[in-house]
Motif scaffolding. Structure first.
Motif: not given
Length: 126
Positions: A93, A95, A110, A113, A115-116
């Protein structure tokens, strides 16, 4: 919006390059990172890079094998994966951590962050 590409199947010891195209914001306002999630496991940090590429951080198990980079001209970040191993198999992913004043240190958590991307599958066969 973040869109990953470049995933696929590769044999142990091979190479793969992931891309993440960003749109809808100012690319240099973000620390960019890569995370991965293997089946049945938590999503884990892989690598991250500051807005100007001056600083990078890697997870211990990818140091020396993976290289993160970014190109502000095309608003894209990359993850060059060399000498891959079966344990690198995961969904990867992209990010982004919003940092418009460039004051933040790279974070490996994790939840920092917000926006993914949708993820891209990487499968390493032995």
């Amino acid at each position: 919006q973040l869109v990953e590409s470049g995933g696929g199947s590769v044999q142990t010891g091979g190479s793969l390059k992931l891309s993440c195209k960003a749109s809808g914001g100012t690319f240099t306002n973000y620390i960019m990172g890569w995370f991965r999630q293997a089946p049945g496991k938590e999503r884990e940090f892989v690598a991250a890079i500051t807005y100007n590429s001056a600083s990078t951080v890697y997870a211990d198990d990818v140091k020396g094998r993976f290289t993160i980079s970014r190109d502000m001209n095309v608003a894209t970040q990359y993850l060059q994966m060399n000498n891959v191993k079966p344990e690198d198999t995961a969904v990867y992913y992209c990010a982004a951590d919003f940092d418009p004043y460039h004051l933040k240190q790279i974070r490996t958590v994790r939840n920092e962050y917000h926006d993914w991307g949708q993820g891209t599958q990487v499968t390493v066969s032995s």
